[in-house]
Design an enzyme around this catalytic site. Structure first.
Site, PDB file in Angstrom:
ATOM      1  N   HIS A  33      -8.084  -3.649  -3.602  1.00  0.00           N
ATOM      2  CA  HIS A  33      -6.933  -3.094  -2.900  1.00  0.00           C
ATOM      3  C   HIS A  33      -6.621  -3.921  -1.653  1.00  0.00           C
ATOM      4  CE1 HIS A  33      -4.067   0.116  -2.315  1.00  0.00           C
ATOM      5  NE2 HIS A  33      -4.410   0.203  -1.034  1.00  0.00           N
ATOM      6  N   ASP A  64      -8.989  -2.701  -8.301  1.00  0.00           N
ATOM      7  CA  ASP A  64      -8.665  -1.848  -7.160  1.00  0.00           C
ATOM      8  C   ASP A  64      -9.348  -0.487  -7.313  1.00  0.00           C
ATOM      9  OD1 ASP A  64      -7.453  -0.191  -5.243  1.00  0.00           O
ATOM     10  OD2 ASP A  64      -5.516  -1.199  -5.437  1.00  0.00           O
ATOM     11  N   CYS A  94       0.842  -1.185   0.000  1.00  0.00           N
ATOM     12  CA  CYS A  94       0.000   0.000   0.000  1.00  0.00           C
ATOM     13  C   CYS A  94       0.886   1.248   0.000  1.00  0.00           C
ATOM     14  CB  CYS A  94      -0.956  -0.051   1.196  1.00  0.00           C
ATOM     15  SG  CYS A  94      -2.236   1.209   1.228  1.00  0.00           S
TER      16      CYS A  94
END
Length: 234
Positions: A201, A170, A121
């Site tokens: 995600h 995502d 991330c």
């Protein structure tokens, strides 16, 4: 395995880097960069998995300038709190901190040979930026870094083996942005990119039920392990 906390000094202060040492007491170094949730249950769990494979893992406190020791719950409230905190994060200062953490990791007596970086991330974005700055990296792995598509001019600076992971569904990184990354790195023999088309995600984060997708996570992690075995063997 052994665990402890090291201090990383920079010009304007110092911050913690949590360390995991494999049972044999030594191994290649691997800098593990947190998500916006901080160095919490998930990142610590990933560190344990990597140390079990033989890596000396260092997870620096990336948010030390904002809120030292940040570790949010992996739920909606924790997500919103983490997003608010991350909105104040300064990328360039963060890259400099990670560069210092990488140096500290490499100088530890338990680290033998090469060292690499792996991030998720926010950490995926930061791993990419660090790879563009530090040619000494033996390998870099970037999981769904939302800041990668807007910094493709850095790709040509990266000389180490680099592996990208994205989710094709995502909501934070539109598929056309991922396609731009694919196009940019296609001519680069040191870069590979893997897209789990049905994944969203943070699909690898098993502590976050709203994101975790076990099948895609297992597939991506298997690719990661093989990549590290090739370029940063224990």
């Amino acid at each position: 395995m052994q665990t402890r906390t090291e201090s990383v000094a920079v010009d304007d202060g110092a911050f913690d880097m949590h360390l995991w040492v494999p049972e044999r007491g030594r191994g290649p170094g691997l800098l593990l960069i947190q998500e916006i949730y901080g160095v919490g249950k998930y990142i610590r769990g990933v560190a344990e998995k990597l140390a079990a494979r033989g890596y000396v893992v260092g997870a620096p406190d990336l948010f030390w300038r904002l809120q030292p020791g940040w570790a949010a719950e992996h739920d909606e409230e924790g997500l919103q709190q983490s997003l608010k905190l991350a909105s104040r994060f300064q990328l360039e200062a963060g890259v400099a901190d990670l560069s210092a953490a990488f140096d500290r990791l490499r100088e530890l007596p338990e680290v033998t040979g090469a060292a690499g970086v792996l991030g998720f991330c926010l950490g995926g974005t930061m791993a990419y930026h660090l790879a563009a700055r530090r040619s000494e990296l033996a390998a870099a792995v970037s999981f769904y870094g939302s800041g990668v598509p807007s910094a493709l001019e850095l790709a040509g600076r990266i000389t180490c083996p680099l592996q990208f992971h994205f989710g094709g569904s995502d909501p934070y990184i539109p598929r056309e942005q991922i396609a731009a990354v694919e196009e940019a790195v296609a001519p680069m023999p040191n870069v590979e990119i893997h897209v789990q088309e049905e994944a969203g995600h943070a699909f690898h984060n098993w502590e976050a039920p709203m994101f975790h997708q076990p099948e895609h996570a297992e597939r991506a992690w298997s690719l990661t392990e093989r990549f590290l075995e090739r370029h940063l063997p224990c």
